[in-house]
Every structure is written in structure tokens, then in C-alpha cells.
Design a protein around this motif. Sequence first.
Motif, PDB file in Angstrom:
ATOM      1  N   LEU A  80       0.809  -1.216   0.000  1.00 32.83           N
ATOM      2  CA  LEU A  80       0.000   0.000   0.000  1.00 32.83           C
ATOM      3  C   LEU A  80       0.844   1.269   0.000  1.00 32.83           C
ATOM      4  O   LEU A  80       0.416   2.309  -0.519  1.00 32.83           O
ATOM      5  N   VAL A  81       2.044   1.201   0.577  1.00 36.73           N
ATOM      6  CA  VAL A  81       2.822   2.429   0.805  1.00 36.73           C
ATOM      7  C   VAL A  81       4.001   2.580  -0.146  1.00 36.73           C
ATOM      8  O   VAL A  81       4.175   3.636  -0.783  1.00 36.73           O
ATOM      9  N   VAL A  82       4.854   1.545  -0.264  1.00 32.85           N
ATOM     10  CA  VAL A  82       6.149   1.732  -0.926  1.00 32.85           C
ATOM     11  C   VAL A  82       6.039   1.974  -2.433  1.00 32.85           C
ATOM     12  O   VAL A  82       6.619   2.954  -2.940  1.00 32.85           O
ATOM     13  N   PRO A  83       5.344   1.137  -3.218  1.00 31.96           N
ATOM     14  CA  PRO A  83       5.307   1.407  -4.669  1.00 31.96           C
ATOM     15  C   PRO A  83       4.713   2.775  -5.012  1.00 31.96           C
ATOM     16  O   PRO A  83       5.302   3.539  -5.782  1.00 31.96           O
ATOM     17  N   LEU A  84       3.547   3.078  -4.414  1.00 34.58           N
ATOM     18  CA  LEU A  84       2.914   4.365  -4.680  1.00 34.58           C
ATOM     19  C   LEU A  84       3.764   5.514  -4.139  1.00 34.58           C
ATOM     20  O   LEU A  84       3.936   6.550  -4.796  1.00 34.58           O
ATOM     21  N   GLY A  85       4.311   5.336  -2.938  1.00 39.53           N
ATOM     22  CA  GLY A  85       5.132   6.392  -2.343  1.00 39.53           C
ATOM     23  C   GLY A  85       6.376   6.677  -3.164  1.00 39.53           C
ATOM     24  O   GLY A  85       6.784   7.838  -3.302  1.00 39.53           O
ATOM     25  N   THR A  86       6.975   5.639  -3.741  1.00 37.33           N
ATOM     26  CA  THR A  86       8.163   5.835  -4.583  1.00 37.33           C
ATOM     27  C   THR A  86       7.797   6.636  -5.831  1.00 37.33           C
ATOM     28  O   THR A  86       8.542   7.550  -6.249  1.00 37.33           O
ATOM     29  N   TYR A  87       6.661   6.328  -6.410  1.00 36.38           N
ATOM     30  CA  TYR A  87       6.199   7.072  -7.590  1.00 36.38           C
ATOM     31  C   TYR A  87       5.948   8.542  -7.240  1.00 36.38           C
ATOM     32  O   TYR A  87       6.346   9.449  -7.989  1.00 36.38           O
ATOM     33  N   LEU A  88       5.294   8.791  -6.106  1.00 36.29           N
ATOM     34  CA  LEU A  88       5.023  10.172  -5.684  1.00 36.29           C
ATOM     35  C   LEU A  88       6.310  10.933  -5.392  1.00 36.29           C
ATOM     36  O   LEU A  88       6.418  12.132  -5.683  1.00 36.29           O
ATOM     37  N   ALA A  89       7.305  10.226  -4.794  1.00 38.07           N
ATOM     38  CA  ALA A  89       8.594  10.863  -4.536  1.00 38.07           C
ATOM     39  C   ALA A  89       9.263  11.264  -5.851  1.00 38.07           C
ATOM     40  O   ALA A  89       9.882  12.335  -5.957  1.00 38.07           O
ATOM     41  N   TYR A  90       9.134  10.408  -6.845  1.00 38.32           N
ATOM     42  CA  TYR A  90       9.715  10.709  -8.158  1.00 38.32           C
ATOM     43  C   TYR A  90       9.014  11.913  -8.794  1.00 38.32           C
ATOM     44  O   TYR A  90       9.656  12.767  -9.424  1.00 38.32           O
ATOM     45  N   GLN A  91       7.702  11.992  -8.603  1.00 37.43           N
ATOM     46  CA  GLN A  91       6.934  13.061  -9.251  1.00 37.43           C
ATOM     47  C   GLN A  91       7.079  14.408  -8.548  1.00 37.43           C
ATOM     48  O   GLN A  91       7.180  15.450  -9.204  1.00 37.43           O
ATOM     49  N   TYR A  92       7.107  14.407  -7.194  1.00 38.66           N
ATOM     50  CA  TYR A  92       6.956  15.674  -6.475  1.00 38.66           C
ATOM     51  C   TYR A  92       8.145  16.069  -5.602  1.00 38.66           C
ATOM     52  O   TYR A  92       8.255  17.241  -5.225  1.00 38.66           O
ATOM     53  N   ALA A  93       9.021  15.146  -5.249  1.00 39.24           N
ATOM     54  CA  ALA A  93      10.144  15.511  -4.378  1.00 39.24           C
ATOM     55  C   ALA A  93      11.186  16.291  -5.174  1.00 39.24           C
ATOM     56  O   ALA A  93      11.388  16.021  -6.369  1.00 39.24           O
TER      57      ALA A  93
END
Length: 567
Positions: free
Chosen positions: A17-30
Motif C-alpha cells: 500500500l505504501v512503498v510502490p505508490l510512495g516511490t512514484y510520488l517521490a519521483y513526481q513531487y520531491a
Amino acid sequence: MDISTKAKKNIYILWLLVVPLGTYLAYQYAPIREIDWEIMIFLVVLALLTTIFPFFISGTTMILVQWVSIAIYLNYGIFAELLVMQLCLIPIAYHMKTNRENAYRIVYSSFMFFLVSVICGAIVHLLGFQLGSLVVKEVLIFGSIYAILYIILNHLFLYVRDVLVGLKPNFFTRDFGWDAIGLLMTLPFGLSLYFLQSYVGTSAFWLLGVPFILITLLIRLYSDSEKVNSDLNKASEFGHELAERMTSKEIIDMFIDRIANMFPMDAAYIVDDLYGSFEILRAIEDGENRDLHFAHEELANSLAGIVYEKGVPTLYNKQSEWIHIKPPFLKLEMQSVMAVPIYRNQKIEGVLVLASRNKYSFEAYQLKIVHLLCSYFAVSVEKAKYVRAAVAKSERCELTKLHNYRYLDRQLESDMEKLSLGQYNSLSLIMMDIDKFKAVNDTFGHHSGNLILQEFAQIIKREIGSSGTVARYGGEEFVILLPNYTKTEALHIAEQLRQKIEQTPFIVQADLDQAASEKIIFITASIGVSTAPDDGDEGMSLLRNADRALYTGAKQAGRNRVAEYVR
């Protein structure tokens, strides 16, 4: 640490629930900075090398990868750092000897690394750090904040994990202390690496990276040798402690207990060669004793029998290496197996088998230490056997094979102590004396007297059985200890013995006659009885009172009778 199947499933779900989506969001917005792939590759190599070569201090595993992760974050941001840390989980999984049973630990570590990377990076960004900054003051401040937060959050997540699985952990553990020390060691290196690669590029790999890895390897070699020396010292102390144990059971119990504490095992078995047939002398699985029985052929054709025949300690790192010679006692979930022959008097007497559910659980040097411990074990068992034989001989009457006065004295003291502690309700003592025994010796000779003493002893022993302790007190006197027997019950037994002796024909050798011949004679016995606590609260007083009853109530009253002690 064992956790429930439900908890493991929740860890996998949480990661998905957290890591795959969170990694994508980090790539997009961090915040991210353009990557110099030549520099990045060299940083990834340094991170992996640091992770591949951990070292151990006081039982704590030190993986100093943070010095590289700081440099990666300061250069390229959250996304790059979290990807490298996830990649470093591959060698970490190897060091943790990951299998299906404990794979959840790597999954949780991945989840934890992800959150720590994101939270630390986000906080430092919010405080105003700009990626790639070369302002020394800013880098020192923000780099230190990042590193300190990393350590605190890492242990906070470990603490929360332990609480959720029902443990009662401490936050400030020894591991936390060593990680703090590791931070003090690696932070200057991490910041120096960041500045150096910014100014000289990949040359920083040779100027700082290689020396750091070499230092790590030297520390690892030193810590490994220290661990070997520590285990050898433990083995030596263990050998001395084994030598102090007096019984085989004590030795086996201590041996298995210490082996379990010294090595990462889930099961231990001692396969003993008993008169040419293999048997499981002791089996421990997950800390519990097991009573296992298998046919000799099953054990002989397994790895236990093969190691017994070859006499060579053998280490199997995974199940595929031993499954074709699987012993019937090893469960299919086991992976690493250590099988070591047990020598006694230059002859193999058995085999010790240790098993773990993890692959590569045992080190090669540990095999040698276990072999040494098996030698200590065998010598201690042999010594215990001789000591037991010597003690038994010193506590037995050679003529009658009954216990002697030395044993009686100690047993009487032990029984009286149990009486005082409430373990016994009463303790009766019967003292017996053969009537006119001197006349038997004078008439038929001492050899005939000895024959009577031997048969007399056997009559008492058969009649009493396991109900009490029978001992030769001295000369023609015998004593019986009867725990939990009242005086009435003891008097009844004494009377039965008196009648049995009176009615038993004894065969003697009439050696003193001119022509040696066998004769049948009849003898009688006088008996005294006393019972604690009524007749005394000390062993010697109980003995004296039975003696008084024997001589005043039985001997002086005409012999061949039973008398009780009366105050």
C-alpha cells in the motif's frame, strides 16, 4: 523474533500500500537534481560495498552505509537516496540469511527505509536546504540534521514494530548506542565525500571511498577474530564447567543448553551408539525436549550414520546438500545442519546434530568449536562414569551389595530435611540385628557367617523393594528407612520381616568340621522401630531411638521380636 502469521501478512499488505505508490510520488513531487550518472554509479558501488562488508561489535551488526546515503541525498534528493537504500537491501537480505519464514523482516526493512528516507528528506527540504549546495555551513547543519533524524526515526520504527507484536522494548538500547557511535564516525566521511566528489568527481572514489572500504574490511577482520577468540574462551570456560558436573544427566543438560546459547540453532540431537544400535539420546526442538525413537537402519543410513562412519565433522549450508541423506528426526523446514562426531577413548560413541531453519546459519570456524566442545563433552561423560562407579563403590557394602553407613548417613539427613520441609509426612526407621550371630561364626566359620549376611541382606532387599532405603549399618546390623510410613505401618513391615527370616532356611558350609559339608540352619532377628517426628527431629536421634528399642524392647525381652521406641 517470532511473530504471528497475521502480523507477517499485515507487513506485506502495508508495504504494497505504501512503498510502490510512495516511490512514484517521490519521483513526481520531491525536489530532484539532474543526476551525473558517472558520479551516481560510483556512489551506488560504494553503498553496496559498504553494505556487503558489515562488521560486528559486542554482538551488534554495524552497516555504515549512511555515509554514502547522506552524500547521495545532499546531491540528488529523496528519490535517488531511497532507491539506493532499497537496492542495499539485497546484500542485507543475504547477511540476514533470509528465507520464506523471515522474509517479512526484509519487507519491513524496505518499508522502514522508505519512510525514513522520505521523512528525513522532507524535513530537511522544509528547513530550507537546496540540493547540491556547496555552502559549508549549510551542508554541515542540514547534513547533521538529516543524519540525526535518520538514526532516531530508524529506531523509532523498530520500537513501534516491537510494541505492535506484543514485546516490551526499550527505545535506548545497546544497538541505538552503537548506531549513535557509528553516526559520529561516518558523518564526517559522508560530508567529506559530498564535497570531494563535487570538486574532483570520480577521483573521490579513490581518495576517500577505497580507503574507507579498506578500513571497514580491517575492522571486520578484527571483529571476526575477536568473535572467534570470544567463542573459544566461552568453549574453554564451558569445558571447565562440564568437568565440574558429577552426573551424566547434568553434563548432557548443560551441554545442550550451552550449545543452544552459543550457536544460532533451532534443534539439537545427540545420536548415541548404544551396543551397536543407534538411538536418540537427547532431542531439543525449539527449546523443548522431545522423546524420539527411530529404527537403527533409518539413523545409520542418514547423515548421522555417515558422519559416524567417516568420523569427520560436516557442515551443510542448505537443505539441498543433505536432503538425500535426511535423518528421520530432521524436519523439512530445516536448512543449515552441523553434524559432529563425539569421540570417547579414541572411539566414536555418537554424533551431535545441530539444525537451523536459516540457510548458511553456521560458520566454518563454529564447526571446529563444536568439535572441541564435543571432545569436552565426551571426556566429562567418561569422567562422570568413573566418578559414579567410584562413588557407588564407596557407598556400597562389598559383601552384601547394600548401601553402607556412609550412604545411610547422607540419606537419613536428606530424608529428615524433606520431612522438615513438609515433603514427607513421617519417616520411619527400622533397625535389625541377627540374634546370636557370633555363635554362628564360632560354630560354622566366618565364611558361613558371610553367606548368612548375604542371604539376609537379599531377603530384606526383596521385601522392601523400592519402598525405602536398605543399608548395612555394621557387623550383623541392618537399617531400613521408610519415608511417609507411620509407626504402625513400619511395625507391620518389621513383623513381616521377622517372620520371613524366622521361616527361611539358611545353607551354611560347615568348614570347621573335619569333613566339610553343607547344613541347613534357622536364624532369628531382633528389630527396633522409631518414627519421626514423634520420636525425634534429628537423624541421629531417630537412629539411637531405634537402637534402644532393639536392645531394650527386643534383645533383653528374649530376642526374635519387634519393639517400638517409647519415650
